[in-house]
Motif scaffolding. Structure first.
Motif, PDB file in Angstrom:
ATOM      1  N   ILE A 156       1.043   6.318 -17.497  1.00 20.80           N
ATOM      2  CA  ILE A 156       1.931   7.800 -16.946  1.00 20.80           C
ATOM      3  C   ILE A 156       0.205   8.419 -15.744  1.00 20.80           C
ATOM      4  CG2 ILE A 156       1.748   9.891 -18.587  1.00 20.80           C
ATOM      5  CD1 ILE A 156       2.315   8.133 -20.783  1.00 20.80           C
ATOM      6  N   LYS A 157       1.382   8.871 -15.046  1.00 25.60           N
ATOM      7  CA  LYS A 157       0.761   9.305 -14.095  1.00 25.60           C
ATOM      8  C   LYS A 157       0.765  10.888 -13.520  1.00 25.60           C
ATOM      9  CE  LYS A 157      -2.228   7.932 -10.014  1.00 25.60           C
ATOM     10  NZ  LYS A 157      -2.180   7.301  -9.349  1.00 25.60           N
ATOM     11  N   GLU A 158       0.516  11.929 -12.965  1.00 28.09           N
ATOM     12  CA  GLU A 158       1.113  13.096 -12.075  1.00 28.09           C
ATOM     13  C   GLU A 158       0.675  12.601 -10.940  1.00 28.09           C
ATOM     14  OE1 GLU A 158       1.002  17.493 -11.921  1.00 28.09           O
ATOM     15  OE2 GLU A 158       0.000  16.367 -13.782  1.00 28.09           O
ATOM     16  N   MET A 159       2.044  12.895  -9.819  1.00 33.37           N
ATOM     17  CA  MET A 159       1.529  12.129  -8.214  1.00 33.37           C
ATOM     18  C   MET A 159       1.386  13.577  -7.720  1.00 33.37           C
ATOM     19  SD  MET A 159       1.500   8.398  -8.097  1.00 33.37           S
ATOM     20  CE  MET A 159       1.464   8.600  -6.461  1.00 33.37           C
ATOM     21  N   HIS A 160       1.447  14.686  -7.340  1.00 36.17           N
ATOM     22  CA  HIS A 160       1.635  16.023  -6.298  1.00 36.17           C
ATOM     23  C   HIS A 160       2.197  16.178  -7.261  1.00 36.17           C
ATOM     24  CE1 HIS A 160      -0.502  13.766  -3.136  1.00 36.17           C
ATOM     25  NE2 HIS A 160      -0.112  13.000  -3.598  1.00 36.17           N
ATOM     26  N   GLY A 161       2.703  16.595  -8.701  1.00 36.85           N
ATOM     27  CA  GLY A 161       3.723  17.760  -9.058  1.00 36.85           C
ATOM     28  C   GLY A 161       4.799  16.877  -9.990  1.00 36.85           C
ATOM     29  N   THR A 162       4.754  15.386  -9.351  1.00 38.80           N
ATOM     30  CA  THR A 162       5.681  14.388  -9.990  1.00 38.80           C
ATOM     31  C   THR A 162       5.040  13.460 -11.392  1.00 38.80           C
ATOM     32  OG1 THR A 162       6.822  14.204  -8.299  1.00 38.80           O
ATOM     33  CG2 THR A 162       7.604  12.601  -9.582  1.00 38.80           C
ATOM     34  N   MET A 163       5.833  13.532 -12.270  1.00 42.03           N
ATOM     35  CA  MET A 163       5.408  12.346 -13.445  1.00 42.03           C
ATOM     36  C   MET A 163       5.782  10.353 -12.840  1.00 42.03           C
ATOM     37  SD  MET A 163       3.193  14.112 -15.518  1.00 42.03           S
ATOM     38  CE  MET A 163       2.252  12.216 -16.702  1.00 42.03           C
ATOM     39  N   VAL A 164       5.331  10.132 -12.789  1.00 45.58           N
ATOM     40  CA  VAL A 164       5.324   8.493 -12.075  1.00 45.58           C
ATOM     41  C   VAL A 164       4.941   7.914 -13.678  1.00 45.58           C
ATOM     42  CG1 VAL A 164       4.732   7.143 -10.832  1.00 45.58           C
ATOM     43  CG2 VAL A 164       5.327   9.320 -10.176  1.00 45.58           C
ATOM     44  N   MET A 165       6.283   7.310 -14.449  1.00 40.21           N
ATOM     45  CA  MET A 165       5.869   6.328 -15.549  1.00 40.21           C
ATOM     46  C   MET A 165       6.004   4.914 -15.539  1.00 40.21           C
ATOM     47  SD  MET A 165       6.500   9.636 -18.336  1.00 40.21           S
ATOM     48  CE  MET A 165       7.568   9.775 -18.248  1.00 40.21           C
ATOM     49  N   ASN A 166       5.579   3.932 -16.641  1.00 36.12           N
ATOM     50  CA  ASN A 166       6.443   2.575 -16.191  1.00 36.12           C
ATOM     51  C   ASN A 166       5.855   2.718 -18.309  1.00 36.12           C
ATOM     52  OD1 ASN A 166       6.761   0.005 -17.332  1.00 36.12           O
ATOM     53  ND2 ASN A 166       5.435  -0.162 -14.911  1.00 36.12           N
ATOM     54  N   PRO A 167       6.832   2.698 -18.832  1.00 35.12           N
ATOM     55  CA  PRO A 167       6.837   2.176 -20.345  1.00 35.12           C
ATOM     56  C   PRO A 167       5.970   1.006 -20.643  1.00 35.12           C
ATOM     57  CG  PRO A 167       9.054   1.900 -19.846  1.00 35.12           C
ATOM     58  CD  PRO A 167       8.584   2.062 -18.458  1.00 35.12           C
ATOM     59  N   GLY A 168       5.638   0.157 -19.071  1.00 31.68           N
ATOM     60  CA  GLY A 168       4.915  -1.352 -20.373  1.00 31.68           C
ATOM     61  C   GLY A 168       6.385  -1.972 -20.595  1.00 31.68           C
ATOM     62  N   SER A 169       6.205  -2.961 -21.505  1.00 36.23           N
ATOM     63  CA  SER A 169       7.221  -3.968 -21.802  1.00 36.23           C
ATOM     64  C   SER A 169       6.924  -3.923 -23.612  1.00 36.23           C
ATOM     65  CB  SER A 169       7.256  -5.411 -21.275  1.00 36.23           C
ATOM     66  OG  SER A 169       7.945  -6.185 -21.183  1.00 36.23           O
ATOM     67  N   GLY A 184      12.265  -0.980  -9.628  1.00 38.15           N
ATOM     68  CA  GLY A 184      10.605  -1.018  -9.247  1.00 38.15           C
ATOM     69  C   GLY A 184      10.469  -1.604  -7.783  1.00 38.15           C
ATOM     70  N   HIS A 185      11.158  -3.230  -8.066  1.00 42.38           N
ATOM     71  CA  HIS A 185      11.071  -4.651  -7.782  1.00 42.38           C
ATOM     72  C   HIS A 185      10.649  -4.059  -6.154  1.00 42.38           C
ATOM     73  CE1 HIS A 185      14.682  -4.976  -8.790  1.00 42.38           C
ATOM     74  NE2 HIS A 185      15.299  -5.085  -8.380  1.00 42.38           N
ATOM     75  N   TYR A 186      11.829  -3.248  -5.941  1.00 40.58           N
ATOM     76  CA  TYR A 186      12.951  -2.705  -4.148  1.00 40.58           C
ATOM     77  C   TYR A 186      11.130  -1.786  -3.212  1.00 40.58           C
ATOM     78  CZ  TYR A 186      17.293  -4.870  -5.348  1.00 40.58           C
ATOM     79  OH  TYR A 186      17.632  -5.877  -5.264  1.00 40.58           O
ATOM     80  N   TYR A 187      10.857  -1.155  -4.370  1.00 43.70           N
ATOM     81  CA  TYR A 187       9.566   0.111  -4.070  1.00 43.70           C
ATOM     82  C   TYR A 187       8.121  -0.745  -4.455  1.00 43.70           C
ATOM     83  CZ  TYR A 187      13.875   3.311  -4.185  1.00 43.70           C
ATOM     84  OH  TYR A 187      14.804   3.356  -4.207  1.00 43.70           O
ATOM     85  N   GLY A 188       8.041  -2.023  -4.699  1.00 42.32           N
ATOM     86  CA  GLY A 188       6.413  -2.709  -4.694  1.00 42.32           C
ATOM     87  C   GLY A 188       5.401  -1.993  -4.898  1.00 42.32           C
ATOM     88  N   VAL A 189       6.078  -1.765  -6.324  1.00 42.56           N
ATOM     89  CA  VAL A 189       4.776  -0.628  -7.589  1.00 42.56           C
ATOM     90  C   VAL A 189       4.491  -2.254  -8.233  1.00 42.56           C
ATOM     91  CG1 VAL A 189       7.361   0.408  -7.995  1.00 42.56           C
ATOM     92  CG2 VAL A 189       6.776  -1.055  -9.578  1.00 42.56           C
ATOM     93  N   SER A 190       4.400  -2.901  -8.106  1.00 42.56           N
ATOM     94  CA  SER A 190       3.163  -4.388  -8.101  1.00 42.56           C
ATOM     95  C   SER A 190       1.562  -3.591  -7.626  1.00 42.56           C
ATOM     96  CB  SER A 190       3.900  -5.388  -8.050  1.00 42.56           C
ATOM     97  OG  SER A 190       4.634  -5.547  -8.593  1.00 42.56           O
ATOM     98  N   MET A 191       2.097  -3.352  -6.208  1.00 38.98           N
ATOM     99  CA  MET A 191       0.657  -3.257  -5.349  1.00 38.98           C
ATOM    100  C   MET A 191       0.301  -1.638  -5.144  1.00 38.98           C
ATOM    101  SD  MET A 191       0.884  -6.309  -4.480  1.00 38.98           S
ATOM    102  CE  MET A 191      -0.978  -5.996  -2.818  1.00 38.98           C
ATOM    103  N   ASP A 192       1.372  -0.897  -5.643  1.00 30.91           N
ATOM    104  CA  ASP A 192       1.203   0.411  -5.181  1.00 30.91           C
ATOM    105  C   ASP A 192       2.305   1.514  -5.317  1.00 30.91           C
ATOM    106  OD1 ASP A 192      -0.304   2.932  -3.703  1.00 30.91           O
ATOM    107  OD2 ASP A 192       1.536   3.068  -2.359  1.00 30.91           O
ATOM    108  N   LEU A 193       2.088   2.302  -6.087  1.00 31.02           N
ATOM    109  CA  LEU A 193       2.953   3.759  -6.385  1.00 31.02           C
ATOM    110  C   LEU A 193       3.255   4.661  -5.699  1.00 31.02           C
ATOM    111  CD1 LEU A 193       1.702   4.625 -10.198  1.00 31.02           C
ATOM    112  CD2 LEU A 193       3.097   2.254  -9.425  1.00 31.02           C
ATOM    113  N   THR A 194       2.732   4.768  -4.367  1.00 31.71           N
ATOM    114  CA  THR A 194       3.671   5.297  -3.272  1.00 31.71           C
ATOM    115  C   THR A 194       5.312   5.587  -3.254  1.00 31.71           C
ATOM    116  OG1 THR A 194       0.606   5.107  -2.246  1.00 31.71           O
ATOM    117  CG2 THR A 194       3.006   6.602  -1.016  1.00 31.71           C
ATOM    118  N   ARG A 195       5.174   4.316  -2.590  1.00 31.29           N
ATOM    119  CA  ARG A 195       7.125   4.241  -2.747  1.00 31.29           C
ATOM    120  C   ARG A 195       7.821   4.760  -3.524  1.00 31.29           C
ATOM    121  NH1 ARG A 195       7.781  -1.602  -0.342  1.00 31.29           N
ATOM    122  NH2 ARG A 195      10.262  -0.733  -0.706  1.00 31.29           N
ATOM    123  N   VAL A 196       7.817   4.390  -4.568  1.00 29.24           N
ATOM    124  CA  VAL A 196       8.654   4.867  -5.919  1.00 29.24           C
ATOM    125  C   VAL A 196       8.364   6.444  -5.623  1.00 29.24           C
ATOM    126  CG1 VAL A 196       7.093   4.419  -8.073  1.00 29.24           C
ATOM    127  CG2 VAL A 196       9.469   4.820  -8.093  1.00 29.24           C
TER     128      VAL A 196
END
Length: 159
Positions: free
Chosen positions: A115-128, A81-93
């Protein structure tokens, strides 16, 4: 059919071992990066197919930067995720996963579960499992389990 999703273990697998023991049997393990040289050990203890991407702390690793593949019948895009700016926003990933026709987009890096649904796609980060950063700072992981009728159930778990 059950998939265990983890991230950011940072060379410390004690809590991963605990999650594996709690969730067995599993059909696949997906690790979203920052294993810090534990990829071989993780593959052995999982006792199932294991998919691991490199994170920003996986220096000199041969791990892939991203995985795009069908696992247990579901199309995944997995990145740290670090190449997609996930710390700021989930749109790019999300967009990258969408372009790759992923049903589920997985990432790590932030140490905060999502755990978030974005336009029909599940976008998830399991944390640490090692260094959680969300309120309460509990180690977290996600399970995906196929239910009757073929629908996937997504659950966030704390240790």
């Amino acid at each position: 059919m059950k998939i265990l999703i983890v991230s950011d273990t940072h060379g410390r697998c004690e809590r991963l071992e605990e999650a594996l023991e709690r969730e067995k049997p599993i059909n696949a393990l997906i690790h979203c990066g920052d294993v810090e040289r534990d990829e071989d050990y993780i593959s052995v203890i999982a006792e199932c197919p294991t998919y691991i991407v490199s994170g920003n702390n996986d220096f000199l690793s041969d791990l892939p930067r991203e995985i795009e593949r069908k696992i247990c019948g579901c199309r995944f895009f997995v990145t740290h995720g670090h190449y997609y700016g996930v710390s700021m926003d989930l749109t790019r990933v999300w967009k990258e996963g969408h372009v790759r026709n992923a049903e589920v987009v997985l990432f790590g890096h932030t140490h905060r579960p999502v755990i978030k649904e974005m336009h029909g796609t599940m976008v998830m980060n399991p944390g640490s499992l090692t260094y959680p950063r969300q309120a309460g700072r509990r180690p977290t992981y996600i399970t995906m389990e196929r239910k009757t009728g073929g629908k996937w159930d997504f659950q966030l778990h704390e240790l």
